[in-house]
Design an enzyme around this catalytic site. Structure first.
Site, PDB file in Angstrom:
ATOM      1  N   HIS A 105      -1.995   7.404   3.705  1.00 13.37           N
ATOM      2  CA  HIS A 105      -1.167   6.367   4.079  1.00 13.37           C
ATOM      3  C   HIS A 105       0.449   6.966   3.737  1.00 13.37           C
ATOM      4  O   HIS A 105       1.199   5.905   3.350  1.00 13.37           O
ATOM      5  CB  HIS A 105      -1.304   4.993   3.290  1.00 13.37           C
ATOM      6  N   CYS A 134       0.891  -1.208  -0.225  1.00 15.05           N
ATOM      7  CA  CYS A 134      -0.069  -0.034   0.074  1.00 15.05           C
ATOM      8  C   CYS A 134       0.897   1.151   0.174  1.00 15.05           C
ATOM      9  O   CYS A 134       0.625   2.118  -0.951  1.00 15.05           O
ATOM     10  CB  CYS A 134      -1.118  -0.194   1.267  1.00 15.05           C
TER      11      CYS A 134
END
Length: 498
Positions: free
Chosen positions: A117, A54
């Site tokens: 993120h 990710c």
């Protein structure tokens, strides 16, 4: 007068596999809107992320640079996947220039909806890196936590928290019910309407995370899919993208909007079929540099500009979205750094093919490279025997002897070479005695040597962890009465097991 392409939308869905789309052969055929998007646009069967998980893939998309250059990797151990959990000290470097910062040169308004993120500490948040608006969270929706040992993840509205997952923003882990995708959809539709009415060029980075375990869907979609709860989440995302495209048409701005759909990494097959998707014919999944970990579903849509119903065999990467977005907005990329992304405009508008390699990195190690139909593995590793023996399997039902190795195996002297056209599942290495092997090896060696000679790794940002930096007291917690007391700072070198 607005530019030819005044609006950009990137739909970056989490952990959706290549095999999750009906247009790529998923047997349940539950993605009618994405399939229609492909029929009206361009489908990319050879599209790759820059890293098999990710955080680094997001950093690559927004900087146009490999994670080993932009700092989203670790040097704590060899070839390890690192990301940004709550205890990470680092985040996106101040030295990196992100896509929304550059689009400001043409007065674009940029919004991120969903998961960021790239670091959750204040200096790393989206509004410090070029975005004008944000609704979403800095981390994944893991939880629930009891807020004493570990806080629940905050949800931000712009630069201040507005609640936390599992508290104000409910996710029922038992039933899989959550309204988050609908909230993210409404935020997206409202933003598009506001900018269209004001005739402002915009960049919408729509990053829902319903397909990341623990997967969730809203009540209307729960139990609808033949594929279980993960399929419910996919159906809801598909429906949401359908609504976004229809909204562009109803506003009359579809002919000057570039929309791109893709995923951040392959399906997380180690989570099992209830919590993850399909990588189609490809080997393994998330966390690995086999095709299942890095080849992604991808569709480009721009009515009137991108010819409908086209398939491009271009080897393409998430980093190309950086360069392509700048190109169609009329902004030059930075000239003081290496940009790995290519401008795909000739591909999108003329169906040209650009000659380029795809590099497969795991942490600080280039594991493999693809040129044309050939993929050359210099290192192989799925995950360690220790993890595997506890039931964590990165390649369930797909063990290929000598390929999906549980120890890090170096093949630099005699790499494994696969022809991905004939063998997309990476099961049959080409014989080292063959002339084909020698020709490919010679050609690829030159490309790899040049890449390694020119590579200057960035300062690794994902080496240090500290419980004191978790989301205890995010900006805005005072007004909500949601501030929590952090423990004493006690930094350590993060442990990345795979």
């Amino acid at each position: 007068i607005l530019e030819a392409c005044s609006y950009h939308i990137l739909c970056f869905c989490l952990q959706m596999g290549w095999g999750d789309l009906g247009v790529f052969g998923e047997p349940s055929k539950e993605t009618p809107n994405l399939d229609l998007m492909a029929a009206q646009g361009m489908l990319f069967p050879n599209f790759y992320t820059a890293n098999p998980l990710c955080s680094p893939s997001r950093a690559a998309l927004l900087t146009g640079r490999l994670p080993v250059r932009n700092g989203f990797y670790t040097t704590n151990a060899h070839a390890r996947n690192a990301y940004t959990p709550q205890e990470i000290v680092g985040g996106i470097s101040q030295d990196e220039i992100l896509l929304p910062e550059l689009l400001k040169k043409k007065d674009y308004v940029s919004k991120i909806i969903g998961k960021w993120h790239l670091g959750h500490r204040t200096q790393y948040l989206p509004l410090k890196h070029g975005f004008d608006e944000w609704f979403g969270s800095p981390n994944c929706h893991f939880g629930p936590y009891n807020n004493s040992v570990r806080p629940n993840i905050p949800v931000y509205n712009n630069s201040e928290m507005t609640g936390r997952y599992y508290e104000e923003f409910e996710i029922n882990v038992k039933t899989g019910e959550s309204n988050l995708t609908q909230i993210y959809l409404k935020e997206g539709l409202d933003f598009i309407s506001q900018q269209a009415v004001a005739q402002r060029p915009f960049f919408l980075y729509w990053v829902p995370d319903a397909t990341h375990s623990p997967v969730y869907a809203s009540e209307r979609f729960l139990g609808k899919s033949q594929r279980g709860r993960y399929g419910d989440a996919v159906m809801e995302l598909d429906g949401s993208i359908g609504q976004i495209l229809a909204h562009l048409v109803s506003l009359g701005i579809h002919n000057n909007t570039l929309v791109f759909f893709t995923s951040d990494n392959g399906a997380a097959v180690m989570s099992g079929p209830h919590q993850s998707g399909s990588n189609g014919p490809f080997l393994c999944g998330k966390e690995t540099t086999f095709e299942g970990g890095m080849r992604e579903p991808a569709i480009a849509w721009w009515p009137g500009r991108i010819p409908a119903g086209t398939v491009s065999y271009q080897l393409a990467s998430v980093m190309d979205l950086f360069s392509t977005s700048l190109s169609v907005a009329g902004v030059l990329p930075p000239d003081d750094r290496v940009i790995d992304g290519l401008d795909l405009s000739p591909v999108l508008f003329n169906n040209s093919l650009l000659d380029r390699p795809i590099f497969y990195y795991r942490g600080n190690q280039m594991m493999a490279v693809r040129i044309g139909q050939y993929k050359v593995h210099y290192w192989t590793w799925s995950n360690s025997w220790e993890e595997f023996n506890t039931g964590i399997n990165f390649c369930p039902g797909q063990e290929v002897p000598g390929v999906t190795t549980h120890t890090q195996e170096e093949h630099t002297m005699q790499p494994l070479i696969f022809h991905l056209g004939q063998d997309p599942g990476e099961r049959y290495p080409i014989s080292v005695q063959s002339e084909e092997y020698r020709d490919v090896h010679r050609q690829v060696t030159a490309v790899v040597e040049q890449h390694q000679k020119d590579l200057i790794p960035g300062m690794p940002q994902l080496n240090m962890c500290d419980l004191a930096v978790m989301n205890w007291s995010p900006p805005g917690c005072e007004q909500l009465g949601k501030c929590l007391k952090p423990p004493e700072s006690n930094p350590w070198k993060c442990v990345w097991p795979h």
